[in-house]
Every structure is written in structure tokens, then in C-alpha cells.
Design a protein around this motif. Structure first.
Motif, PDB file in Angstrom:
ATOM      1  N   THR A  18      95.680   5.252  84.952  1.00  0.00           N
ATOM      2  CA  THR A  18      95.675   4.087  84.072  1.00  0.00           C
ATOM      3  C   THR A  18      95.780   2.834  84.927  1.00  0.00           C
ATOM      4  O   THR A  18      96.697   2.706  85.741  1.00  0.00           O
ATOM      5  CB  THR A  18      96.849   4.142  83.081  1.00  0.00           C
ATOM      6  N   VAL A  21      96.127  -4.163  83.436  1.00  0.00           N
ATOM      7  CA  VAL A  21      95.344  -5.398  83.370  1.00  0.00           C
ATOM      8  C   VAL A  21      96.266  -6.527  82.926  1.00  0.00           C
ATOM      9  O   VAL A  21      96.945  -6.415  81.901  1.00  0.00           O
ATOM     10  CB  VAL A  21      94.171  -5.269  82.381  1.00  0.00           C
ATOM     11  N   MET A  23      96.555  -9.994  81.330  1.00  0.00           N
ATOM     12  CA  MET A  23      95.774 -10.934  80.541  1.00  0.00           C
ATOM     13  C   MET A  23      96.127 -12.373  80.900  1.00  0.00           C
ATOM     14  O   MET A  23      97.256 -12.671  81.289  1.00  0.00           O
ATOM     15  CB  MET A  23      96.019 -10.710  79.045  1.00  0.00           C
ATOM     16  N   GLU A  27      93.884 -15.319  76.754  1.00  0.00           N
ATOM     17  CA  GLU A  27      93.666 -14.001  76.156  1.00  0.00           C
ATOM     18  C   GLU A  27      94.863 -13.571  75.314  1.00  0.00           C
ATOM     19  O   GLU A  27      94.693 -13.033  74.210  1.00  0.00           O
ATOM     20  CB  GLU A  27      93.402 -12.967  77.253  1.00  0.00           C
ATOM     21  N   SER A  67      87.008  -5.168  73.789  1.00  0.00           N
ATOM     22  CA  SER A  67      86.553  -6.259  74.658  1.00  0.00           C
ATOM     23  C   SER A  67      86.496  -7.562  73.877  1.00  0.00           C
ATOM     24  O   SER A  67      86.411  -7.564  72.645  1.00  0.00           O
ATOM     25  CB  SER A  67      85.159  -5.971  75.242  1.00  0.00           C
ATOM     26  N   ASP A 149      87.103 -12.302  80.600  1.00  0.00           N
ATOM     27  CA  ASP A 149      87.684 -11.114  79.986  1.00  0.00           C
ATOM     28  C   ASP A 149      88.292 -10.304  81.129  1.00  0.00           C
ATOM     29  O   ASP A 149      87.571  -9.693  81.919  1.00  0.00           O
ATOM     30  CB  ASP A 149      86.599 -10.313  79.260  1.00  0.00           C
ATOM     31  N   SER A 150      89.615 -10.328  81.222  1.00  0.00           N
ATOM     32  CA  SER A 150      90.283  -9.748  82.392  1.00  0.00           C
ATOM     33  C   SER A 150      89.965  -8.268  82.563  1.00  0.00           C
ATOM     34  O   SER A 150      89.784  -7.784  83.688  1.00  0.00           O
ATOM     35  CB  SER A 150      91.797  -9.948  82.277  1.00  0.00           C
ATOM     36  N   LYS A 151      89.904  -7.539  81.458  1.00  0.00           N
ATOM     37  CA  LYS A 151      89.616  -6.103  81.562  1.00  0.00           C
ATOM     38  C   LYS A 151      88.188  -5.872  82.048  1.00  0.00           C
ATOM     39  O   LYS A 151      87.949  -5.034  82.928  1.00  0.00           O
ATOM     40  CB  LYS A 151      89.845  -5.431  80.212  1.00  0.00           C
ATOM     41  N   LYS A 154      87.932  -6.625  85.685  1.00  0.00           N
ATOM     42  CA  LYS A 154      88.519  -5.567  86.522  1.00  0.00           C
ATOM     43  C   LYS A 154      87.550  -4.401  86.653  1.00  0.00           C
ATOM     44  O   LYS A 154      87.429  -3.797  87.730  1.00  0.00           O
ATOM     45  CB  LYS A 154      89.855  -5.106  85.939  1.00  0.00           C
ATOM     46  N   VAL A 155      86.860  -4.071  85.578  1.00  0.00           N
ATOM     47  CA  VAL A 155      85.848  -3.015  85.635  1.00  0.00           C
ATOM     48  C   VAL A 155      84.745  -3.400  86.612  1.00  0.00           C
ATOM     49  O   VAL A 155      84.312  -2.586  87.437  1.00  0.00           O
ATOM     50  CB  VAL A 155      85.254  -2.753  84.236  1.00  0.00           C
ATOM     51  N   THR A 175      82.053   3.442  76.689  1.00  0.00           N
ATOM     52  CA  THR A 175      82.670   2.474  75.802  1.00  0.00           C
ATOM     53  C   THR A 175      82.353   2.859  74.370  1.00  0.00           C
ATOM     54  O   THR A 175      81.288   3.416  74.082  1.00  0.00           O
ATOM     55  CB  THR A 175      82.190   1.041  76.095  1.00  0.00           C
ATOM     56  N   THR A 180      80.473  -3.926  73.092  1.00  0.00           N
ATOM     57  CA  THR A 180      81.136  -3.945  74.398  1.00  0.00           C
ATOM     58  C   THR A 180      80.168  -3.554  75.501  1.00  0.00           C
ATOM     59  O   THR A 180      80.161  -4.157  76.587  1.00  0.00           O
ATOM     60  CB  THR A 180      82.354  -3.003  74.397  1.00  0.00           C
TER      61      THR A 180
END
Length: 245
Positions: A18, A21, A23, A27, A67, A149-151, A154-155, A175, A180
Motif C-alpha cells: 500500500t 498518498v 493530499m 484536495e 480520482s 491529483d496527488s494519487k 504518484k502513479v 481502474t 479515471t
């Protein structure tokens, strides 16, 4: 653990990590505002005995977690439907009614029905409806003000690092929502590896899915972005060892 006739394990060990993230302030503010809105409409649906509206709010909360792109698209569609007064739960399609009763749908039908349900609301007065419309306008404005979009970022960084450090690896990204998926594709479209991305969603037919599977397993493309349409009937375990979900 499953073994073949020679006593070899069929599936290798899985390591699940896991990734936290953090934010941004914008956000977090947006997340709280949408959650408050969802809770208010859900409570109203309980009071007025409109379970379909409550279900619609549960779907909205899931899209919020998916997202910024998914929830922004949902809020914008909902705003448009409420302004056009297309939000009555008494006029549901047969598919939507069946879905609410627990019937399984394929991905395309499911997304179409969830879009229909996401437009539902229930109000006690015209003034309450106008108040909800103004709230939605504020939420859409907040979403448009979020530059990162922080997530999703990160991806993007994870994929970049993986391809640099392990250039022979392949990656499967899952997803739940097409919104998304499209949001991520737009985010990475200028990356040097963007042309390696293969895509499977509910609109891809069986023949094209087979071609994409063959290309991903044996071709040069190292990335497969997919919705639940790729979760069944596709064997990628021998070519791909990393999945992001």
C-alpha cells in the motif's frame, strides 16, 4: 496454494504494498466538501424514502476516491441533469431498476446505469433543489481549481521510475472507472513512454482484446491500462508481474 501435475506451484507469491498518498490542502478541502454534500443528500433520501438516491450517493463517494477526474466528470454530469430537471427516480430505465435489485451487468451497461443513477436526487421544495444546484456549481469549481491529483501523480512517477530502473518489466494498471482511465491517459500523454500504453475498457470487443493481450504478452508495449473489462478471460501472469490498482 495450487500445484500442477509436476508439483510446481501454478501461481507465484504475491506481494501487496500500500503506497501512502499525501493530499494537498486543496484536495482535502474538496474531499470534505464532496463528502458533506453526499452525506446531506443521502440523509435526505433516507428521510424521504428514496433508496435509489442513497445508492447514487454511495456511487459518488466511490468516484471521489477513484480520482479527481472521475468525481469532476460525475459532478458535472449531475449538475447538468439537475439543471435540465432530469433527476426523478420515478423514471428509471429497466436496466437501472434491475441493477438496484442486484442484477449483474457488463461493464458498459454498468457504467451507463451508474451515470443514470448519479443524476438522481430528491428534494422537498424548489428552493432546496436550487440550493443543491448551487452546491454542485461550487463543487465543480473546486474540482477545476485542483491543479494536481496527488494519487494520479504518484502513479505517473511510479511508472516513470519503474521503466527507468527495470526496463524489461511490464505493468498492468487497473481502474474501476473509465473516467479515471481517461484522466490518467490525459495526464501521461506527453510522457516518452505514452505510446507504449495499451488500453482495454468495456468498449473493446473480444477480437481486439485478444490482439491487445498478444501485443502485451509478446510485443514491445510495456504498459496496459484497463478497467474491469480486462479482469476476466485474459492471461497476463507470465509476461507481467506488477499491477497497480
Amino acid at each position: 496454494t495450487l500445484y500442477d501435475d509436476d508439483g510446481e506451484r501454478i501461481f507465484p507469491d504475491r506481494q501487496v504494498n500500500t503506497v501512502p498518498v499525501d493530499m494537498t490542502h486543496e484536495e482535502r478541502q474538496f474531499y470534505r466538501a464532496v463528502t458533506d454534500y453526499v452525506q446531506n443528500v443521502y440523509n435526505r433520501s433516507e428521510k424521504l424514502n428514496e433508496p435509489a438516491v442513497g445508492f447514487a450517493m454511495a456511487l459518488m463517494q466511490k468516484r471521489l476516491v477513484s480520482s479527481i477526474g472521475a468525481i469532476k466528470a460525475t459532478l458535472s454530469r449531475r449538475l447538468g441533469d439537475l439543471v435540465d430537471e432530469q433527476s426523478s427516480s420515478t423514471s428509471l430505465s429497466e436496466e437501472a431498476s434491475a441493477y438496484l435489485d442486484g442484477e449483474d451487468l457488463d461493464e458498459e451497461d454498468k457504467e451507463r446505469v451508474e451515470e443514470e443513477l448519479s443524476a438522481l436526487t430528491v428534494t422537498e421544495s424548489d428552493a432546496q433543489l436550487e440550493e443543491e444546484i448551487e452546491t454542485l456549481r461550487d463543487l465543480v469549481s473546486l474540482a477545476e481549481g485542483i491543479s494536481v491529483d496527488s494519487k494520479a501523480q504518484k502513479v505517473r512517477r511510479y511508472i516513470q521510475q519503474l521503466l527507468e530502473e527495470q526496463p524489461d518489466e511490464k505493468l498492468l494498471l487497473f481502474t474501476e472507472y473509465t473516467d479515471t482511465l481517461n484522466y490518467l491517459l490525459e495526464l501521461v500523454k506527453d510522457e516518452p513512454w505514452a505510446d507504449e500504453i495499451l488500453v482495454i475498457d468495456g468498449s473493446v470487443d473480444k477480437e481486439e482484446r485478444a490482439r491487445i493481450e498478444e501485443e502485451f504478452n509478446h510485443g514491445q508495449s510495456r504498459l496496459l491500462f484497463a478497467t474491469d473489462a480486462a479482469s476476466e478471460g485474459i492471461d497476463l501472469q507470465h509476461s507481467c508481474h506488477i499491477m497497480v490498482n
